[in-house]
Design a protein around this motif. Structure first.
Motif, mmCIF file in Angstrom:
data_model
loop_
_atom_site.group_PDB
_atom_site.id
_atom_site.type_symbol
_atom_site.label_atom_id
_atom_site.label_comp_id
_atom_site.label_asym_id
_atom_site.label_seq_id
_atom_site.Cartn_x
_atom_site.Cartn_y
_atom_site.Cartn_z
ATOM 1 N N PRO A 4 -34.499 55.377 -26.356
ATOM 2 C CA PRO A 4 -35.299 55.750 -27.522
ATOM 3 C C PRO A 4 -36.220 54.604 -27.903
ATOM 4 O O PRO A 4 -36.009 53.466 -27.484
ATOM 5 N N PRO A 5 -37.264 54.865 -28.693
ATOM 6 C CA PRO A 5 -38.146 53.793 -29.133
ATOM 7 C C PRO A 5 -37.356 52.691 -29.813
ATOM 8 O O PRO A 5 -36.361 52.943 -30.496
ATOM 9 N N VAL A 6 -37.854 51.459 -29.650
ATOM 10 C CA VAL A 6 -37.098 50.318 -30.171
ATOM 11 C C VAL A 6 -36.912 50.402 -31.681
ATOM 12 O O VAL A 6 -35.858 50.062 -32.204
ATOM 13 N N ALA A 7 -37.929 50.890 -32.391
ATOM 14 C CA ALA A 7 -37.788 51.007 -33.845
ATOM 15 C C ALA A 7 -36.651 51.967 -34.198
ATOM 16 O O ALA A 7 -35.920 51.757 -35.168
ATOM 17 N N LEU A 125 -38.888 45.196 -37.765
ATOM 18 C CA LEU A 125 -39.150 46.306 -36.847
ATOM 19 C C LEU A 125 -40.385 46.025 -35.994
ATOM 20 O O LEU A 125 -40.387 46.272 -34.786
ATOM 21 N N ALA A 126 -41.434 45.511 -36.632
ATOM 22 C CA ALA A 126 -42.676 45.243 -35.899
ATOM 23 C C ALA A 126 -42.484 44.136 -34.862
ATOM 24 O O ALA A 126 -42.951 44.247 -33.721
ATOM 25 N N ILE A 131 -41.485 42.510 -29.083
ATOM 26 C CA ILE A 131 -40.654 41.947 -28.014
ATOM 27 C C ILE A 131 -40.320 43.019 -26.979
ATOM 28 O O ILE A 131 -40.373 42.790 -25.769
ATOM 29 N N TYR A 132 -39.987 44.210 -27.451
ATOM 30 C CA TYR A 132 -39.660 45.315 -26.550
ATOM 31 C C TYR A 132 -40.820 45.642 -25.618
ATOM 32 O O TYR A 132 -40.629 45.950 -24.437
ATOM 33 N N LYS A 133 -42.054 45.542 -26.155
ATOM 34 C CA LYS A 133 -43.247 45.832 -25.354
ATOM 35 C C LYS A 133 -43.790 44.596 -24.634
ATOM 36 O O LYS A 133 -44.859 44.649 -24.020
ATOM 37 N N ARG A 134 -43.062 43.473 -24.745
ATOM 38 C CA ARG A 134 -43.462 42.210 -24.119
ATOM 39 C C ARG A 134 -44.826 41.748 -24.621
ATOM 40 O O ARG A 134 -45.680 41.288 -23.878
ATOM 41 N N LYS A 135 -45.002 41.848 -25.935
ATOM 42 C CA LYS A 135 -46.229 41.388 -26.565
ATOM 43 C C LYS A 135 -45.925 40.253 -27.535
ATOM 44 O O LYS A 135 -44.790 40.042 -27.929
#
Length: 377
Positions: A4-7, A125-126, A131-135
């Motif tokens: 599921p989405p990280v948030a 959350l942001a 981090i989840y998107k490696r940004k």
């Protein structure tokens, strides 16, 4: 199966604070401060293990993912505390505010819980999503760093110096790991690379050749910083018991909350005096003389600190938990709100100036970088 989405994952874990708080609140044996502290530490430890097992990849990429997820859980707890103390809900955290941290029941304590449960929660959350998107999340991290530092600094010193100093319980020492995480997170955030600004050398040179009078937005910010510095100095003198008539009138007719024995407002004004005042001077210098690239980072830290501090200070000045004699009189609300809202707004406008039009603050380009452009012309 796709994750599921990280948030969603973090929200699910953090919202687990609701049933956990409700169950713990119903256990009558939690009537001793030591049990409250030990059980709280156990819950946070189990939460960390759950996060590590579910998000090993994100933690390997950036360990702050685990810290932000645990802090998101505590943010939900803080929001529950604030809502319960204001009477919107009941049956969740009486045990903790009674035996763990009774100073959270003050006006200041309630409003730092509101800020932590909303602004900090969204930032967690942001940043975890980045981090989840490696940004990167440098700007968000710097704003959070200033906000969290101001919150914990004023709260801890106020607890030690104010009227609640005799009611410090074992849960107070959770501040030690908070401070360690804060220092570690701050170093990691500052080490992240900045986003490269899209400014060619000619634009940088042109902007840096303009004097302050040719930059009306910067001139307005410098004037704001001068006024903010004077207001900071004045309120610092007020809480230091300056005997002048102006200070006497202000503390009794405009901000009597500065006299509250909880000590949070006095500590807040002294932090402004010793840290905010020098920053106003340095920021004014950076807006006048080009090439001060440090301003972009520290403006974000300062804006986060002032945003959190002013929200808590203004809220506590009017809250019903603050004794009536220390609340802002109704006939001076307009002046109080105008001064304090402008005081909070200015640093955020400074951040906007630094991030949207950064050319003036960049290092001066070397002369040879302009040669190719001159040849093309």
């Amino acid at each position: 199966m796709d994750l599921p989405p990280v948030a969603g994952k973090i929200a699910a874990l953090s919202l687990g604070a609701l049933p956990v708080s409700y169950v713990l609140n119903s256990i009558s044996e939690l009537s001793h401060p030591l049990w409250v502290a030990l059980l709280s530490a156990l819950i946070l430890g189990l939460l960390f293990l759950a996060i590590y097992s579910l998000s090993h990849g994100e933690i390997s990429y950036d360990p702050l993912y685990a810290a932000f997820t645990v802090l998101a859980f505590t943010s939900v707890v803080d929001l529950v505390i604030a809502l319960q103390e204001d009477g919107y809900i009941s049956g969740f955290t009486e045990f903790y505010t009674k035996e763990g941290e009774p100073y959270l029941r003050t006006g200041h304590g309630i409003f730092i819980c509101y800020w932590d449960g909303t602004v900090h929660y969204l930032l967690y959350l942001a940043m975890a999503g980045a981090i989840y998107k490696r940004k990167g999340y440098r700007n968000l991290g710097l704003y959070w760093l200033g906000s969290f530092t101001m919150s914990i600094l004023v709260f801890l010193l106020g607890n030690i110096l104010g009227k609640y100093s005799s009611e410090i319980r074992p849960a107070f020492f959770f501040a030690i790991p908070y401070l360690l995480v804060l220092g570690w997170a701050g170093m990691r955030v500052f080490k992240q690379s900045r986003m490269a600004p899209c400014c060619d050398p000619a634009t940088v040179l042109e902007e840096q050749s303009k004097g302050l009078l040719r930059r009306p937005a910067d001139l307005a910010l410098v004037l704001y910083l001068i006024l903010a510095a004077l207001f900071t100095l004045f309120r610092g003198l007020v809480v230091l018991d300056c005997p002048t008539d102006a200070c006497f009138v202000y503390i009794y007719q405009y901000e009597p909350y500065l006299r509250d024995p909880v000590a949070y407002p006095k500590v807040q004004m002294l932090v402004y005096l010793f840290y905010g005042l020098p920053f106003c001077a340095l920021a004014g210098y950076a807006l006048t003389f080009p090439g001060c690239s440090w301003l972009q980072d520290w403006a974000l830290v300062f804006a986060g600190a002032i945003g959190q501090a002013q929200f808590s200070h203004m809220g506590a000045s009017l809250h019903l938990r603050t004794p009536f004699t220390y609340r802002v009189p109704e006939d001076t609300w307009a002046c109080f709100f105008l001064c304090n809202v402008l005081y909070a707004l200015g640093p955020h406008l400074l951040v906007l100036r630094c991030l949207r039009w950064p050319a003036f603050f960049l290092p001066s380009p070397p002369a040879d970088s302009l040669a190719p452009q001159k040849k093309q012309q």
